[in-house]
Scaffold this motif. Sequence first.
Motif, PDB file in Angstrom:
ATOM      1  N   TYR A 204       0.837  -1.207   0.000  1.00  6.31           N
ATOM      2  CA  TYR A 204       0.000   0.000   0.000  1.00  6.31           C
ATOM      3  C   TYR A 204       0.875   1.262   0.000  1.00  6.31           C
ATOM      4  CZ  TYR A 204      -3.023   3.735   1.553  1.00  6.31           C
ATOM      5  OH  TYR A 204      -3.671   4.933   1.664  1.00  6.31           O
ATOM      6  N   ARG A 205       1.910   1.266   0.831  1.00  6.03           N
ATOM      7  CA  ARG A 205       2.810   2.425   0.886  1.00  6.03           C
ATOM      8  C   ARG A 205       3.457   2.663  -0.477  1.00  6.03           C
ATOM      9  NH1 ARG A 205       7.928   2.867   0.860  1.00  6.03           N
ATOM     10  NH2 ARG A 205       8.286   0.660   1.267  1.00  6.03           N
ATOM     11  N   LEU A 206       3.901   1.589  -1.138  1.00  4.54           N
ATOM     12  CA  LEU A 206       4.504   1.727  -2.461  1.00  4.54           C
ATOM     13  C   LEU A 206       3.508   2.284  -3.470  1.00  4.54           C
ATOM     14  CD1 LEU A 206       6.564  -1.588  -2.599  1.00  4.54           C
ATOM     15  CD2 LEU A 206       7.469   0.744  -2.389  1.00  4.54           C
ATOM     16  N   LEU A 207       2.255   1.864  -3.368  1.00  2.00           N
ATOM     17  CA  LEU A 207       1.212   2.378  -4.249  1.00  2.00           C
ATOM     18  C   LEU A 207       1.056   3.886  -4.085  1.00  2.00           C
ATOM     19  CD1 LEU A 207      -1.330   2.203  -6.095  1.00  2.00           C
ATOM     20  CD2 LEU A 207      -2.616   1.848  -3.973  1.00  2.00           C
ATOM     21  N   ILE A 208       0.925   4.344  -2.840  1.00  2.95           N
ATOM     22  CA  ILE A 208       0.736   5.778  -2.599  1.00  2.95           C
ATOM     23  C   ILE A 208       1.949   6.562  -3.068  1.00  2.95           C
ATOM     24  CG2 ILE A 208       0.404   7.540  -0.821  1.00  2.95           C
ATOM     25  CD1 ILE A 208      -2.110   5.856  -1.562  1.00  2.95           C
ATOM     26  N   ASP A 209       3.147   6.065  -2.778  1.00  2.00           N
ATOM     27  CA  ASP A 209       4.360   6.728  -3.266  1.00  2.00           C
ATOM     28  C   ASP A 209       4.345   6.832  -4.789  1.00  2.00           C
ATOM     29  OD1 ASP A 209       5.371   7.099  -0.727  1.00  2.00           O
ATOM     30  OD2 ASP A 209       6.782   5.417  -0.834  1.00  2.00           O
ATOM     31  N   ALA A 210       3.937   5.765  -5.461  1.00  2.65           N
ATOM     32  CA  ALA A 210       3.885   5.774  -6.925  1.00  2.65           C
ATOM     33  C   ALA A 210       2.846   6.766  -7.436  1.00  2.65           C
ATOM     34  CB  ALA A 210       3.586   4.367  -7.441  1.00  2.65           C
ATOM     35  N   LEU A 211       1.647   6.739  -6.855  1.00  2.00           N
ATOM     36  CA  LEU A 211       0.587   7.652  -7.306  1.00  2.00           C
ATOM     37  C   LEU A 211       0.978   9.112  -7.129  1.00  2.00           C
ATOM     38  CD1 LEU A 211      -2.662   5.897  -6.054  1.00  2.00           C
ATOM     39  CD2 LEU A 211      -1.952   6.257  -8.428  1.00  2.00           C
ATOM     40  N   ARG A 212       1.673   9.421  -6.045  1.00  2.00           N
ATOM     41  CA  ARG A 212       2.058  10.810  -5.779  1.00  2.00           C
ATOM     42  C   ARG A 212       3.056  11.342  -6.794  1.00  2.00           C
ATOM     43  NH1 ARG A 212       1.334  12.753  -0.094  1.00  2.00           N
ATOM     44  NH2 ARG A 212       3.050  14.086  -0.702  1.00  2.00           N
ATOM     45  N   GLU A 213       3.699  10.452  -7.514  1.00  2.10           N
ATOM     46  CA  GLU A 213       4.667  10.870  -8.531  1.00  2.10           C
ATOM     47  C   GLU A 213       4.076  10.862  -9.938  1.00  2.10           C
ATOM     48  OE1 GLU A 213       8.361   8.835  -8.050  1.00  2.10           O
ATOM     49  OE2 GLU A 213       8.460   9.327  -5.911  1.00  2.10           O
ATOM     50  N   THR A 214       2.756  10.782 -10.007  1.00  2.00           N
ATOM     51  CA  THR A 214       2.076  10.829 -11.306  1.00  2.00           C
ATOM     52  C   THR A 214       1.096  11.998 -11.299  1.00  2.00           C
ATOM     53  OG1 THR A 214       0.147   9.499 -10.696  1.00  2.00           O
ATOM     54  CG2 THR A 214       2.138   8.284 -11.414  1.00  2.00           C
ATOM     55  N   PRO A 215       0.591  12.365 -12.473  1.00  2.00           N
ATOM     56  CA  PRO A 215      -0.429  13.427 -12.535  1.00  2.00           C
ATOM     57  C   PRO A 215      -1.750  13.044 -11.877  1.00  2.00           C
ATOM     58  CG  PRO A 215       0.507  13.012 -14.715  1.00  2.00           C
ATOM     59  CD  PRO A 215       1.023  11.942 -13.794  1.00  2.00           C
ATOM     60  N   PHE A 216      -1.941  11.751 -11.553  1.00  2.00           N
ATOM     61  CA  PHE A 216      -3.152  11.326 -10.865  1.00  2.00           C
ATOM     62  C   PHE A 216      -3.362  12.165  -9.612  1.00  2.00           C
ATOM     63  CE2 PHE A 216      -5.289   8.970  -7.534  1.00  2.00           C
ATOM     64  CZ  PHE A 216      -6.332   8.329  -8.168  1.00  2.00           C
ATOM     65  N   TRP A 217      -2.277  12.358  -8.848  1.00  2.00           N
ATOM     66  CA  TRP A 217      -2.331  12.987  -7.531  1.00  2.00           C
ATOM     67  C   TRP A 217      -2.284  14.506  -7.687  1.00  2.00           C
ATOM     68  CZ3 TRP A 217      -2.490   9.708  -3.245  1.00  2.00           C
ATOM     69  CH2 TRP A 217      -2.477  10.341  -1.998  1.00  2.00           C
ATOM     70  N   ASP A 218      -3.390  15.159  -7.449  1.00  2.00           N
ATOM     71  CA  ASP A 218      -3.514  16.615  -7.415  1.00  2.00           C
ATOM     72  C   ASP A 218      -3.459  17.315  -8.767  1.00  2.00           C
ATOM     73  OD1 ASP A 218      -4.027  16.734  -4.724  1.00  2.00           O
ATOM     74  OD2 ASP A 218      -1.941  17.068  -4.170  1.00  2.00           O
ATOM     75  N   ARG A 219      -3.327  16.581  -9.864  1.00  2.00           N
ATOM     76  CA  ARG A 219      -3.507  17.195 -11.175  1.00  2.00           C
ATOM     77  C   ARG A 219      -4.801  16.702 -11.792  1.00  2.00           C
ATOM     78  NH1 ARG A 219       1.067  16.787 -15.353  1.00  2.00           N
ATOM     79  NH2 ARG A 219      -0.631  17.550 -16.651  1.00  2.00           N
ATOM     80  N   TYR A 220      -4.936  15.385 -11.903  1.00  2.00           N
ATOM     81  CA  TYR A 220      -6.152  14.818 -12.474  1.00  2.00           C
ATOM     82  C   TYR A 220      -7.244  14.673 -11.421  1.00  2.00           C
ATOM     83  CZ  TYR A 220      -3.129  13.449 -16.400  1.00  2.00           C
ATOM     84  OH  TYR A 220      -2.255  13.435 -17.452  1.00  2.00           O
ATOM     85  N   PHE A 221      -6.838  14.369 -10.187  1.00  4.83           N
ATOM     86  CA  PHE A 221      -7.774  14.175  -9.091  1.00  4.83           C
ATOM     87  C   PHE A 221      -7.256  14.843  -7.829  1.00  4.83           C
ATOM     88  CE2 PHE A 221      -8.233  10.538 -11.892  1.00  4.83           C
ATOM     89  CZ  PHE A 221      -9.597  10.485 -12.089  1.00  4.83           C
ATOM     90  N   GLU A 222      -8.156  15.420  -7.079  1.00  6.47           N
ATOM     91  CA  GLU A 222      -7.844  15.895  -5.732  1.00  6.47           C
ATOM     92  C   GLU A 222      -8.199  14.749  -4.782  1.00  6.47           C
ATOM     93  OE1 GLU A 222      -9.881  18.677  -2.353  1.00  6.47           O
ATOM     94  OE2 GLU A 222     -10.302  19.134  -4.452  1.00  6.47           O
ATOM     95  N   VAL A 223      -7.232  14.307  -4.003  1.00  9.73           N
ATOM     96  CA  VAL A 223      -7.502  13.249  -3.040  1.00  9.73           C
ATOM     97  C   VAL A 223      -8.192  13.894  -1.839  1.00  9.73           C
ATOM     98  CG1 VAL A 223      -6.508  11.446  -1.585  1.00  9.73           C
ATOM     99  CG2 VAL A 223      -5.543  11.895  -3.859  1.00  9.73           C
ATOM    100  N   VAL A 224      -9.467  13.601  -1.672  1.00 10.04           N
ATOM    101  CA  VAL A 224     -10.284  14.214  -0.629  1.00 10.04           C
ATOM    102  C   VAL A 224     -10.093  13.499   0.707  1.00 10.04           C
ATOM    103  CG1 VAL A 224     -12.653  14.749   0.086  1.00 10.04           C
ATOM    104  CG2 VAL A 224     -11.980  14.995  -2.320  1.00 10.04           C
ATOM    105  N   GLU A 225     -10.038  12.176   0.651  1.00  8.92           N
ATOM    106  CA  GLU A 225      -9.949  11.394   1.892  1.00  8.92           C
ATOM    107  C   GLU A 225      -9.393  10.011   1.572  1.00  8.92           C
ATOM    108  OE1 GLU A 225     -10.704  11.018   5.961  1.00  8.92           O
ATOM    109  OE2 GLU A 225     -11.918  12.502   4.927  1.00  8.92           O
ATOM    110  N   LEU A 226      -8.611   9.493   2.496  1.00 11.10           N
ATOM    111  CA  LEU A 226      -8.139   8.112   2.425  1.00 11.10           C
ATOM    112  C   LEU A 226      -8.675   7.380   3.648  1.00 11.10           C
ATOM    113  CD1 LEU A 226      -4.402   8.594   1.429  1.00 11.10           C
ATOM    114  CD2 LEU A 226      -6.163   7.497   0.060  1.00 11.10           C
ATOM    115  N   LEU A 227      -9.456   6.352   3.414  1.00 13.01           N
ATOM    116  CA  LEU A 227      -9.979   5.525   4.496  1.00 13.01           C
ATOM    117  C   LEU A 227      -9.354   4.148   4.330  1.00 13.01           C
ATOM    118  CD1 LEU A 227     -13.719   6.576   4.155  1.00 13.01           C
ATOM    119  CD2 LEU A 227     -12.035   7.465   5.766  1.00 13.01           C
ATOM    120  N   VAL A 228      -8.444   3.799   5.211  1.00 10.40           N
ATOM    121  CA  VAL A 228      -7.677   2.565   5.076  1.00 10.40           C
ATOM    122  C   VAL A 228      -8.034   1.625   6.210  1.00 10.40           C
ATOM    123  CG1 VAL A 228      -5.350   1.600   4.892  1.00 10.40           C
ATOM    124  CG2 VAL A 228      -5.819   3.893   4.001  1.00 10.40           C
ATOM    125  N   GLY A 229      -8.254   0.375   5.866  1.00 12.15           N
ATOM    126  CA  GLY A 229      -8.601  -0.589   6.896  1.00 12.15           C
ATOM    127  C   GLY A 229      -8.176  -1.991   6.527  1.00 12.15           C
TER     128      GLY A 229
END
Length: 121
Positions: free
Chosen positions: A77-102
């Motif tokens: 999961y940590r690797l996924l978030i690190d990867a997403l943050r280095e793409t336009p997905f994070w804060d360019r294409y989408f605003e991450v409003v909330e992360l609910l992890v369980g």
Amino acid sequence: MSTAPTESPVTAFMLVKTTPEWLAMTVAERVRAFTTDVVPVIEARTRGVRSRFYDTEFYSARVTDIWVWEADDHDAYRLLIDALRETPFWDRYFEVVELLVGVENGYARTYDLPPAATLAT
């Protein structure tokens, strides 16, 4: 106490809102952007991660989409978030409003109980 493994699958509900940049693209441009800018980074930098996508803009103005990410463990999961943050997905294409992890049925694993779930009949 449970003798179950300490690591268990992690599920993250990523609530996002589309950005004006994403909405300005045509559908074909969106597909191309996602498959060329986002997916290759996820595939190169992660392992043991799956996703599902839900449209919610019909019912919510604050959250337009929900990405459900399932990772084999917390490191995946940590690797996924690190990867997403280095793409336009994070804060360019989408605003991450909330992360609910369980962890599904975490209490049951902790106390060696059967999960409380319902089944359709």
